[in-house]
Design an enzyme around this catalytic site. Structure first.
Site, short mmCIF file in Angstrom:
data_model
loop_
_atom_site.label_atom_id
_atom_site.label_comp_id
_atom_site.label_asym_id
_atom_site.label_seq_id
_atom_site.Cartn_x
_atom_site.Cartn_y
_atom_site.Cartn_z
N GLU A 152 0.80 -1.23 0.00
CA GLU A 152 0.00 0.00 0.00
C GLU A 152 0.83 1.27 0.00
OE1 GLU A 152 -3.95 -1.46 2.32
OE2 GLU A 152 -2.21 -0.99 3.56
C1 NGO Z 1 -3.83 -4.70 4.67
C2 NGO Z 1 -2.89 -3.58 5.04
C3 NGO Z 1 -2.69 -3.43 6.53
C4 NGO Z 1 -4.02 -3.51 7.27
C5 NGO Z 1 -4.71 -4.80 6.90
C6 NGO Z 1 -6.04 -4.92 7.60
C7 NGO Z 1 -1.72 -5.31 4.20
C8 NGO Z 1 -0.63 -6.15 3.72
N1 NGO Z 1 -1.68 -4.01 4.38
O1 NGO Z 1 -2.90 -5.80 4.56
O2 NGO Z 1 -2.05 -2.22 6.80
O3 NGO Z 1 -3.78 -3.48 8.65
O4 NGO Z 1 -4.92 -4.91 5.52
O5 NGO Z 1 -6.74 -6.07 7.27
#
Ligand code: NGO
Length: 502
Positions: free
Chosen positions: A311
């Site tokens: 992200e």
């Molecule tokens: C995503 C995000 C995290 C969140 C999570 C919550 C990844 C790899 N990045 O997973 O920052 O905490 O979802 O489900």
């Protein structure tokens, strides 16, 4: 009598109680009963001590332990004579009317055999108070080894901080299901959780809060080493994660000099994602990473440093590639292999880099291309493997961005054949991540991990030929009385028939 059929002899079967399902079970129909005069011998002091301590508490028997004895005890843990099929992590357990022998090639295999032995005994064996017997073990031979070499659990200690004792408690729980990697998510926007001596504000400032604005916290380097040592005593390797270039608000808030504009943002206690980025064009960014990774690598005996990489929505695609290209050699220079969320496959990956798939979409061309090029992948599809997803619309804790993950959804997929183009030998294993935006206490961890963590570890350990929802649900139900005996705050899924005592 001529002409009459021979009477049918029912083939003996093992009770269907072991999770993860063993590779092979041959029952004899006999029973071993542990007597108060029983003894334990072990070729490994740690595993012998672990087993004897659990048995002494619940049986009240003395169970003297001899390490390295030549004459086997009533329960004997032996590092010789195991069939080669068990490999490095497997074991063979033979239970006869006179005793139990577990053989393995390494202590880790003995430890896995001990977990199976405990599951074959009455549930109250897991109690920390003395309980009445009889302490029985069904007779026969179990020969068992894992399908995958990576069977992980992740705990996000950044969104909410968890103490060393809480992490150790979770380690003890995951060890019951043959987990062999603990991934610690040590930094995120909301908190930096480990002391880095060359950048002290990371912990003291960056670790000073958490989601919701609580006090947060951080591990000293000695704390972190204590967690590693504890995990290692349960044959679990720690994978530390420093998430970058996104998910870095806590670091950026700790040092103005790390920001492109030289201004430190405030601390963040909300739950948005994707708003922060290390400054890719700044030379200091790589000095910072080198020093952080250097200190972490020096403290970490395991082979991997996880660099996150998920992200990074405030980093341009080309900056992201530049960044991953620069960080991989830094990690390598400190003697470690990179692990990262699958987004890192947007950049060319080193052959030792391990990618962790977390999407809800089964096709990912960049990851498939990386796999074709030799990259190994750990499977954590969010809609099956994320322990922070709610079980159902009605359950309270957790999130639902990837959907609802009931027990049979956690169990109902094949990690070895899930993402197109990332199958077979490209798959290193399975990990169950527990993100903690909504998770605050150990009881919360229990509620989300049980029973889904055992379901996912069955996918990681058991041969796919054993995959069978009806059988699994029955074996999982058999864990209920054990969790009750241990005080595990598990979720009583209505998909499972929980036996009495659950
Ligand atoms: C995503 C995000 C995290 C969140 C999570 C919550 C990844 C790899 N990045 O997973 O920052 O905490 O979802 O489900």
């Amino acid at each position: 009598m001529l002409g009459s059929p021979a009477p049918a002899i029912a083939a003996a079967t093992f009770p269907n109680v072991v999770v993860p399902a063993p590779a092979s079970e041959v029952a004899t129909g006999t029973t071993f009963t542990l007597a108060s005069s029983a003894t334990v011998t072990s070729d490994d002091a740690n595993v012998g001590g672990y087993l004897a301590a659990i048995l002494r508490k619940s049986t009240g028997y003395a169970l003297p332990l001899t390490v390295g004895a030549t004459t086997p005890g009533t329960i004997a843990l032996s590092l010789s004579g195991a069939p080669s099929s068990v490999g490095t992590e497997g074991y063979q357990l033979v239970s006869s009317p006179t005793g139990v022998v577990i053989r393995a090639t390494q202590a880790t295999g003995l430890f896995h055999g001990v977990q199976t032995l405990l599951q074959l005994m009455p549930a109250s064996v897991m109690s920390s108070a003395v309980k009445p017997g009889p302490w029985t073990v069904p007779g026969g031979t179990i020969t068992d080894w894992p399908r995958f070499g990576y069977r992980g659990a992740m705990l996000d200690v950044a969104r909410h901080f968890f103490s060393v004792a809480q992490v150790e408690h979770y380690i003890d729980e995951m060890a019951l299901y043959k987990v062999n990697y603990l991934h610690l998510h040590l930094s995120d926007d909301q908190g930096w959780r480990i002391v880095i001596n060359s950048w002290p504000n990371l912990a003291t400032h960056g670790g000073s809060t958490e989601v919701g604005g609580g006090a947060g916290g951080y591990y000293t380097q000695a704390d972190y080493q204590a967690i590693i040592a504890y995990a290692s005593s349960r044959y679990i390797t720690v994978v530390p994660e420093i998430d970058m270039p996104g998910h870095t608000n806590a670091a950026l808030s700790s040092y103005a000099s790390l920001n492109c504009n030289g201004v430190a943002p405030g601390l963040y206690t909300g739950t948005d994602v994707g708003f922060s980025s290390l400054c890719v064009s700044l030379a200091l960014t790589y000095t910072f990473i080198d020093q952080v990774v250097g200190e972490l690598a020096a403290l970490t005996p395991g082979p991997y440093i996880h660099i996150g990489g998920d992200e990074a929505s405030s980093t341009s695609a080309s900056d992201y590639q530049t960044f991953i290209n620069k960080v991989q050699p830094i990690v390598a220079a400190h003697g470690k292999a990179v692990m990262g969320w699958h987004n890192i496959a947007a950049a060319p990956l080193a052959s030792s880099t391990l990618a962790q798939f977390w999407d809800t979409n089964k096709s990912n061309s960049a990851l498939a291309a990386a796999a074709a090029n030799g990259t190994k992948v750990v499977m954590s599809p969010a809609n099956h493997a994320y322990l922070d997803m709610k079980y159902t619309r009605k359950t309270k804790l957790g999130q639902n961005w990837a959907g609802y993950v009931e027990v049979n959804t956690a169990y109902g997929w094949d990690p070895g054949n899930y993402v197109s183009g990332v199958t077979g030998s490209s798959v290193a294993g399975v990990e169950a991540p527990l993100w903690t935006e909504t998770i605050v206490t150990s009881a919360d961890i229990d509620q989300m991990a049980f029973p889904r963590l055992p379901a996912l570890m069955e996918l990681g350990w058991s041969q796919y030929s054993t995959h069978n929802t009806t059988s699994f649900d029955q074996r999982l139900g058999a864990q209920g009385p054990r969790w009750a005996a241990m005080g595990v705050n598990y979720y009583k899924s209505t998909q499972i028939t929980w036996p009495s005592g659950s």
